[in-house]
Design a protein around this motif. Structure first.
Motif, PDB file in Angstrom:
ATOM      1  N   UNK A   8      24.801  -7.265 -39.066  1.00 20.21           N
ATOM      2  CA  UNK A   8      24.150  -8.066 -40.179  1.00 20.21           C
ATOM      3  C   UNK A   8      24.690  -6.855 -41.079  1.00 20.21           C
ATOM      4  N   UNK A   9      25.391  -7.446 -42.225  1.00 26.57           N
ATOM      5  CA  UNK A   9      26.004  -6.493 -43.248  1.00 26.57           C
ATOM      6  C   UNK A   9      25.025  -6.519 -44.598  1.00 26.57           C
ATOM      7  N   UNK A  10      24.691  -5.547 -44.941  1.00 24.01           N
ATOM      8  CA  UNK A  10      24.142  -5.320 -46.094  1.00 24.01           C
ATOM      9  C   UNK A  10      25.061  -5.027 -47.281  1.00 24.01           C
ATOM     10  N   UNK A  11      26.039  -4.402 -46.898  1.00 27.40           N
ATOM     11  CA  UNK A  11      27.169  -4.037 -47.842  1.00 27.40           C
ATOM     12  C   UNK A  11      28.272  -5.302 -47.976  1.00 27.40           C
ATOM     13  N   UNK A  12      28.250  -6.061 -49.277  1.00 25.95           N
ATOM     14  CA  UNK A  12      29.164  -7.193 -49.221  1.00 25.95           C
ATOM     15  C   UNK A  12      30.562  -6.653 -49.134  1.00 25.95           C
ATOM     16  N   UNK A  13      30.983  -5.495 -49.492  1.00 25.80           N
ATOM     17  CA  UNK A  13      32.296  -5.178 -49.361  1.00 25.80           C
ATOM     18  C   UNK A  13      32.878  -5.015 -48.123  1.00 25.80           C
ATOM     19  N   UNK A  17      35.454  -7.512 -42.941  1.00 20.44           N
ATOM     20  CA  UNK A  17      35.539  -6.715 -41.534  1.00 20.44           C
ATOM     21  C   UNK A  17      34.768  -7.491 -40.622  1.00 20.44           C
ATOM     22  N   UNK A  18      33.826  -8.343 -41.003  1.00 18.62           N
ATOM     23  CA  UNK A  18      32.780  -8.823 -39.893  1.00 18.62           C
ATOM     24  C   UNK A  18      33.285  -9.413 -38.535  1.00 18.62           C
ATOM     25  N   UNK A  19      34.486 -10.330 -38.719  1.00 15.16           N
ATOM     26  CA  UNK A  19      34.968 -10.577 -37.403  1.00 15.16           C
ATOM     27  C   UNK A  19      35.584  -9.879 -36.534  1.00 15.16           C
ATOM     28  N   UNK A  20      36.147  -8.619 -37.063  1.00 17.18           N
ATOM     29  CA  UNK A  20      37.237  -7.584 -36.544  1.00 17.18           C
ATOM     30  C   UNK A  20      36.073  -6.804 -35.789  1.00 17.18           C
ATOM     31  N   UNK A  21      35.035  -6.578 -36.656  1.00 15.61           N
ATOM     32  CA  UNK A  21      34.018  -5.584 -35.889  1.00 15.61           C
ATOM     33  C   UNK A  21      33.143  -6.408 -34.976  1.00 15.61           C
ATOM     34  N   UNK A  22      33.012  -7.481 -34.885  1.00 15.10           N
ATOM     35  CA  UNK A  22      32.092  -8.392 -34.108  1.00 15.10           C
ATOM     36  C   UNK A  22      33.056  -8.386 -32.799  1.00 15.10           C
ATOM     37  N   UNK A  23      34.462  -8.761 -32.887  1.00 14.32           N
ATOM     38  CA  UNK A  23      35.240  -9.122 -31.728  1.00 14.32           C
ATOM     39  C   UNK A  23      35.259  -7.353 -30.873  1.00 14.32           C
ATOM     40  N   UNK A 132      37.926 -13.742 -39.403  1.00 15.78           N
ATOM     41  CA  UNK A 132      36.846 -14.323 -40.115  1.00 15.78           C
ATOM     42  C   UNK A 132      35.936 -13.412 -40.785  1.00 15.78           C
ATOM     43  N   UNK A 133      35.594 -13.805 -41.969  1.00 11.83           N
ATOM     44  CA  UNK A 133      34.572 -13.151 -42.774  1.00 11.83           C
ATOM     45  C   UNK A 133      33.201 -13.556 -42.906  1.00 11.83           C
ATOM     46  N   UNK A 134      32.235 -12.809 -43.309  1.00 10.84           N
ATOM     47  CA  UNK A 134      30.990 -13.402 -43.594  1.00 10.84           C
ATOM     48  C   UNK A 134      29.890 -12.271 -43.649  1.00 10.84           C
ATOM     49  N   UNK A 135      28.656 -12.638 -43.603  1.00 18.49           N
ATOM     50  CA  UNK A 135      27.572 -11.675 -44.039  1.00 18.49           C
ATOM     51  C   UNK A 135      26.918 -11.375 -42.654  1.00 18.49           C
ATOM     52  N   UNK A 136      26.761 -12.075 -41.465  1.00 18.80           N
ATOM     53  CA  UNK A 136      26.468 -11.755 -40.588  1.00 18.80           C
ATOM     54  C   UNK A 136      26.920 -12.461 -39.361  1.00 18.80           C
ATOM     55  N   UNK A 137      26.723 -11.972 -38.173  1.00 21.39           N
ATOM     56  CA  UNK A 137      27.404 -12.602 -36.990  1.00 21.39           C
ATOM     57  C   UNK A 137      26.747 -12.131 -35.841  1.00 21.39           C
TER      58      UNK A 137
END
Length: 292
Positions: A8-13, A17-23, A132-137
């Motif tokens: 869950x990202x607090x930092x919009x910037x 990176x959300x998809x890469x980090x989740x993968x 993929x991008x987004x706010x949370x995964x």
């Protein structure tokens, strides 16, 4: 034994990176669940519109659907996402119901949900999670112990708009809860106990409860041993049962909140060396939310 990952990202910037980090988190948890995997990602929405994530057999021509609906379509292997004005939902569901080869995996203004049989790395690559991008995964790697290894049985499960749940553990009263929820109009596609947990949370949200309130209700109504990670359009929640025998670890920084079944799922996150690392307490609801 399964693996759960949540970010869950607090930092919009960091959203690109959300998809890469989740993968990466799912990949590390492969040996906790090598037979199938899935994830839900909360990306950009279009005001007044909804998305269906669809699944069909290999080779299905998803691009024939927009010709029927005059809608956008994005294909991801044997899944596809179509977007449409919210007022057309009933019409589009009616047309899709005439095509039994198509399943609606999820509905949401922002959520897209993908799952399949195979190693987590292979599932992530098939659907392009890294891009993929987004706010949370929320993601899950499955080791099937009580049901067949199928795409339908993989997590996450979604039974409500922009709502999904992953689960490590087992519910003892899921059949009784399923019967109650079915009478309230909650539809189930499998016999998986996790789908019942997702349905219970979806029903609570439908009745006007917030996610933290829905999870408190789960403590009172769902028996067994479990760890849940739940997502909504704006929220991210974690709950362990009162015994808390399933492994779980969390990390929080100024930039994000992360959940993993083991610390190694968190080890490569940016700034992890400065994170507050903790084990979520039994029977305590953890909940974060940000503006849509």
């Amino acid at each position: 034994m399964c693996g759960i990952a949540g970010l869950f990202l607090k930092n919009h910037s960091l959203e690109t990176e959300l998809g890469r980090l989740t993968a990466g988190m799912l990949s590390v948890l492969t040996d906790r669940g090598p037979d199938s995997a899935g994830f839900a990602i909360y990306g950009a929405g279009n005001p007044g519109h909804l998305k269906f994530t669809l699944r069909a057999s290999a080779g299905f021509d998803f691009f024939a659907l927009p010709a029927k609906f005059d809608l956008s379509c994005t294909e991801h292997d044997d899944h596809a996402v179509i977007s449409f004005p919210a007022e057309r939902e009933a019409e589009i569901r009616e047309v899709l119901a005439r095509h039994p080869e198509i399943s609606i995996v999820s509905t949401g203004a922002r959520m897209e949900l993908f799952k399949g049989v195979g190693l987590p790395d292979d599932v992530s690559k098939r659907f392009g999670l890294h891009k993929m991008s987004g706010s949370h995964a929320i993601g899950h790697t499955r080791m099937a112990t009580e049901s067949a290894v199928t795409t339908q049985g993989a997590h996450p499960f979604s039974t409500g708009t922009d709502q999904c749940l992953v689960h490590n553990g087992s519910l003892s009263n899921h059949n009784a809860v399923r019967r109650v929820l079915a009478r309230e109009g909650i539809k189930f596609d499998t016999q998986n106990d996790t789908e019942v947990a997702a349905g219970f949370v979806a029903y609570q949200l439908r009745e006007g409860k917030k996610l933290d309130e829905a999870l408190h209700a789960a403590l009172e109504n769902l028996d067994g041993f479990y760890t849940f990670v739940v997502g909504t359009e704006t929220g991210f929640g974690v709950l362990r049962d009162p015994v808390a025998c399933k492994p779980a670890v969390m990390a929080e920084t100024a930039d994000y909140v992360a959940f993993g079944s083991e610390y190694r799922a968190l080890a490569d996150l940016p700034g992890i060396e400065n994170a507050h690392i903790f084990e979520p307490e039994p029977a305590k609801v953890y909940f974060w939310e940000r503006a849509a």
